[in-house]
Structure formats: C-alpha cells, structure tokens
Scaffold this motif. Structure first.
Motif, PDB file in Angstrom:
ATOM      1  N   GLN A   1       0.788  -0.931   0.005  1.00 39.75           N
ATOM      2  CA  GLN A   1      -0.098  -0.214  -0.112  1.00 39.75           C
ATOM      3  C   GLN A   1       0.884   1.230  -0.019  1.00 39.75           C
ATOM      4  N   LEU A   2       0.318   2.276  -0.624  1.00 39.29           N
ATOM      5  CA  LEU A   2       1.297   3.556  -0.691  1.00 39.29           C
ATOM      6  C   LEU A   2       0.294   4.678   0.122  1.00 39.29           C
ATOM      7  N   VAL A   3       0.694   5.435   0.658  1.00 45.02           N
ATOM      8  CA  VAL A   3       0.186   6.495   1.309  1.00 45.02           C
ATOM      9  C   VAL A   3       0.834   7.939   0.906  1.00 45.02           C
ATOM     10  N   GLU A   4       0.245   8.518   0.207  1.00 39.97           N
ATOM     11  CA  GLU A   4       0.847   9.864  -0.006  1.00 39.97           C
ATOM     12  C   GLU A   4       0.612  11.009   0.985  1.00 39.97           C
ATOM     13  N   SER A   5       1.358  11.876   1.301  1.00 42.76           N
ATOM     14  CA  SER A   5       0.988  13.207   2.187  1.00 42.76           C
ATOM     15  C   SER A   5       1.740  14.370   1.967  1.00 42.76           C
ATOM     16  N   GLY A   6       1.540  15.468   2.467  1.00 40.21           N
ATOM     17  CA  GLY A   6       2.172  16.467   2.272  1.00 40.21           C
ATOM     18  C   GLY A   6       1.828  17.674   1.452  1.00 40.21           C
TER      19      GLY A   6
ATOM     20  N   THR B   1       3.150  -1.155 -10.551  1.00 41.70           N
ATOM     21  CA  THR B   1       2.597  -2.494  -9.987  1.00 41.70           C
ATOM     22  C   THR B   1       1.841  -2.539  -8.901  1.00 41.70           C
ATOM     23  N   VAL B   2       1.399  -1.254  -8.335  1.00 39.29           N
ATOM     24  CA  VAL B   2       0.629  -1.302  -7.127  1.00 39.29           C
ATOM     25  C   VAL B   2      -0.857  -0.508  -7.437  1.00 39.29           C
ATOM     26  N   THR B   3      -1.585  -0.887  -6.716  1.00 34.48           N
ATOM     27  CA  THR B   3      -2.737  -0.196  -6.985  1.00 34.48           C
ATOM     28  C   THR B   3      -2.531   1.445  -6.353  1.00 34.48           C
ATOM     29  N   TRP B   4      -3.072   2.272  -7.059  1.00 30.70           N
ATOM     30  CA  TRP B   4      -2.855   3.715  -6.630  1.00 30.70           C
ATOM     31  C   TRP B   4      -3.315   4.049  -5.430  1.00 30.70           C
ATOM     32  N   GLY B   5      -2.661   4.772  -4.618  1.00 29.27           N
ATOM     33  CA  GLY B   5      -3.163   5.434  -3.386  1.00 29.27           C
ATOM     34  C   GLY B   5      -4.378   6.619  -3.620  1.00 29.27           C
ATOM     35  N   GLN B   6      -4.462   7.286  -2.506  1.00 32.11           N
ATOM     36  CA  GLN B   6      -5.649   8.420  -2.421  1.00 32.11           C
ATOM     37  C   GLN B   6      -4.654   9.501  -3.308  1.00 32.11           C
TER      38      GLN B   6
END
Length: 114
Positions: A3-8, A101-106
């Motif tokens: 899982q990928l979690v973007e922030s900032g 390769t990974v489902t997109w995060g929010q």
C-alpha cells in the motif's frame, strides 16, 4: 499487498515550496524504481520524477531544476521536494512503482495559487 500513502500536499503561493512524502508498506519497496506522478484537473496522469533503487533520478522537463526526488529505503519512504512552484503544478500527486505494480493510493492535492 503493498500500500502507498501520500501526504504533504496543500495550498501554496507561487514560488513557494512543499515536500511530499510517500510511505510504502511492504518489503518490495527497496527493489523497485519509485516514481511521483501527478494528475492536473481534467488531464491525464503523468510521471514527473522517478528514482531507482540505486538513487539514479529522472525528471520531466517541466519540473527539472525545481523538484527533487529522494528515497529512504530504511524507512520505505520516497520524498518529492518541490520548489519554485507554479500554478501549472496544481494537481493531485501520487507515487507508485515504475513500471506500475501497485494499486494507486489516494494521492495528495497540491494547489498553487495566490
């Protein structure tokens, strides 16, 4: 599953700066090239920067000299330092492996406006 979690993200004035973070859960992070992508309103998602597991970087012409991508493999995190921001940098920013390769995060919204 990774899982990928973007922030900032946030609202910033033109010429301002922001630092985005992408935390990846999963051990595969260290072996992949990681990229930052963005999707401006009404437009296609595009790659703006990527960094290999060895630290080799690539930047889109539109952000070269203003954005810097770095990674911390020990913390499974990739960063995007964005300086001299322009209104045209307004977009939702995402991270992912390259190739995908990974489902997109929010994603995280970046708005550059006075």
């Amino acid at each position: 599953q990774v899982q990928l979690v973007e922030s900032g993200g946030g609202l910033v004035q033109p010429a301002g700066s922001l630092r985005l973070s992408c935390a990846a859960q999963g051990s595969v992070f260290t072996i992949y090239t990681m990229g930052w992508f963005r999707q401006p309103p009404g437009k296609q998602r595009e790659l703006v920067a990527r960094i290999t597991s060895e630290g080799i970087t690539f930047y889109a012409d539109s952000v070269k000299g203003r954005f810097t991508i770095v990674r911390d493999n020990a913390k499974n995190t990739v960063f995007l330092q964005m300086n001299s921001l322009k209104p045209e940098d307004t977009a939702v920013y995402y991270c992912n492996t390259v190739p995908l390769t990974v489902t997109w995060g929010q994603g995280t919204q970046v708005t550059v406006s006075s």
